[in-house]
Design an enzyme around this catalytic site. Structure first.
Site, short mmCIF file in Angstrom:
data_model
loop_
_atom_site.label_atom_id
_atom_site.label_comp_id
_atom_site.label_asym_id
_atom_site.label_seq_id
_atom_site.Cartn_x
_atom_site.Cartn_y
_atom_site.Cartn_z
CE LYS A 188 38.78 46.79 41.78
NZ LYS A 188 39.50 45.57 41.38
N1 GLU Z 1 37.60 42.57 40.69
C1 GLU Z 1 38.33 41.69 39.83
C2 GLU Z 1 39.79 42.09 39.77
O1 GLU Z 1 40.28 42.77 40.63
C3 GLU Z 1 37.68 41.52 38.46
C4 GLU Z 1 37.30 42.78 37.76
C5 GLU Z 1 36.41 42.56 36.55
O2 GLU Z 1 35.90 41.47 36.35
O3 GLU Z 1 36.23 43.53 35.82
O4 GLU Z 1 40.51 41.67 38.91
#
Ligand code: GLU
Length: 424
Positions: A114
């Site tokens: 993240k």
């Molecule tokens: N932000 C989204 C999640 O928490 C998707 C992350 C992504 O597409 O890499 O799953």
């Protein structure tokens, strides 16, 4: 063999503590090797970056950014990019950890990561956001790449930001690399269905839960916290299939209409009007009041720690589908189980986003693009399959659905770690 538990790291924040509590419960139930447990309680690596940019008024402002890779055992790390004023290292670490469990649970060959920047994107101009994104992409350049870590969107970021990220990386290496980021516009290698994917996945999981509880979705009442990419799409699809969406909200507050809201009109209105209640489509309510409304389906689709030990006893939905990451604290989890509320945990309920991000990455790598129908069918298959496996495990292990889902994800990663062995 006894393994020493390391001291609390400096990024021990409430969100990280929450992720650890959930992990510890599942790890104990799995009887996980203590070496593996200790390794998985902290991220593989975390990068803190300084992001200085020139603001429109000529001054230079420095923002703090992060990219955390929790696990890369199953494949390249994958996870969103959050722009929000409360972003911190502990939160990004927790979110990275949840990405690891999520991808493993639904069977993607990916690890968890993240990123984020502590900033308020709503107060920044388009030009400032572009400079911020390009400098951030440059600072995290040593960590990312289509074969090692692929950023996607999250709270506060969108297709345009992913396009700038992809362009910046491509400029650095000298050729176009669509597979460096997901959630991009379709014109530069984005996937059909990616924008709707998270909300659509929430709906697929909710349909399965409704079947299980014999709830007829036609006329079922729905309450949604958050009216962004996840909340809006879930509201739209659910109202299309006959649900009555009686309340929605955003960070400025919510509105309630017991006869059901016209979601498409409300969305059009919300584009130029951040205060939803000014549209007079329903009565004014606060985000806290919204969560406690009596309804069949409650979908928190905003930020973490919204349902806590304080308000959980007043939650009266039948299905709680977690569109957001970490909306329910471990204290609240137990209260909801005691109340008999059916939980679709975040790592399953919102996994549609990363699933279609994975499809986008695969399409970019093979330079061959799929039809939207194909994408939605594959997405449904994955979510329904994971849901059913989770239900089997809840019964077999006599655990709640969150613990079952975590056990499924953690077990896959732990097995891969053990079979790969410890390096050197
Ligand atoms: N932000 C989204 C999640 O928490 C998707 C992350 C992504 O597409 O890499 O799953």
């Amino acid at each position: 063999m006894k393994i020493e538990r390391r001291e609390k790291p400096e990024f021990y924040t409430p969100t990280y503590e929450m992720a650890l509590k959930q992990f510890d419960i599942a790890a104990e139930k799995l009887n996980l090797d203590p070496n593996v447990t200790e390794r998985l309680r902290a991220p593989k690596r975390a990068l803190i970056v300084n992001v200085p940019i020139r603001m429109d008024n000529g001054t230079v402002k420095v923002f703090q950014g992060y990219r955390v890779q929790h696990s890369m055992v199953l494949g390249p790390a994958k996870g969103g990019t959050r722009y929000h004023q409360d972003v911190n290292l502990g939160e990004v670490t927790a979110l990275a950890m949840w990405m690891s469990w999520k991808s493993a649970l639904i069977g993607l060959p990916l690890g968890g990561a993240k990123g984020g920047i502590r900033c308020n994107p709503k107060e920044m101009s388009r030009a400032e956001l572009q400079r911020l994104t390009r400098r951030y992409a440059t600072e995290i350049f040593p960590l990312i790449g289509p074969e090692r870590d692929i950023p996607g969107p999250d709270v506060g970021t969108n297709e345009q930001i992913m396009a700038w990220l992809m362009d910046t990386y491509s400029m650095q290496v000298g050729y176009s690399v669509p597979g460096i980021a997901t959630g991009k516009p379709v014109s530069i290698g984005g996937s059909l269905g990616r924008f709707e994917a998270t909300g659509r996945g929430v709906v697929y999981a909710t349909e399965e839960a409704a079947k299980k509880l014999s709830i007829n979705l036609n006329g079922a009442s729905v309450v949604i916290q958050g009216f962004g990419n996840v909340g809006y799409v879930a509201a739209k699809i659910l109202s299309e299939i006959g649900c009555k969406v009686i309340a929605v909200s955003n960070s400025k507050g919510g509105i309630y209409n017991k006869n059901g809201l016209d979601i498409k009109r409300l969305y059009e209105f919300s584009k130029d009007n951040p205060v939803l209640s000014e549209g007079k489509y329903g009565d004014n309510i606060t985000n806290q009041e919204l969560l406690e409304l009596k309804c069949d389906i409650l979908i928190p689709a905003a930020l973490s720690a919204q349902i806590t030990g304080d308000n959980a006893k007043r939650i009266t939905c039948r299905i709680l589908a977690e569109g957001a990451n970490g909306p329910t604290t471990p204290e609240a989890d137990q209260i909801l189980i005691d109340k008999g509320i059916f939980l679709i945990p975040d790592i399953l309920a919102n996994s549609g986003g990363v699933t279609v991000s994975y499809f986008e990455w695969v399409q970019d790598l093979q330079n061959f693009f799929w039809k939207e129908k194909e994408i939605n069918e594959k997405l449904k298959d994955i979510i329904v399959g994971a849901f059913n496996n989770m239900m089997i495990l809840t019964e077999k292990e006599k655990v709640g659905s969150r613990t079952a889902a975590l056990m499924m994800g953690i077990k896959k990663i732990a097995e891969a770690m053990l079979i790969r062995g410890l390096y050197p």
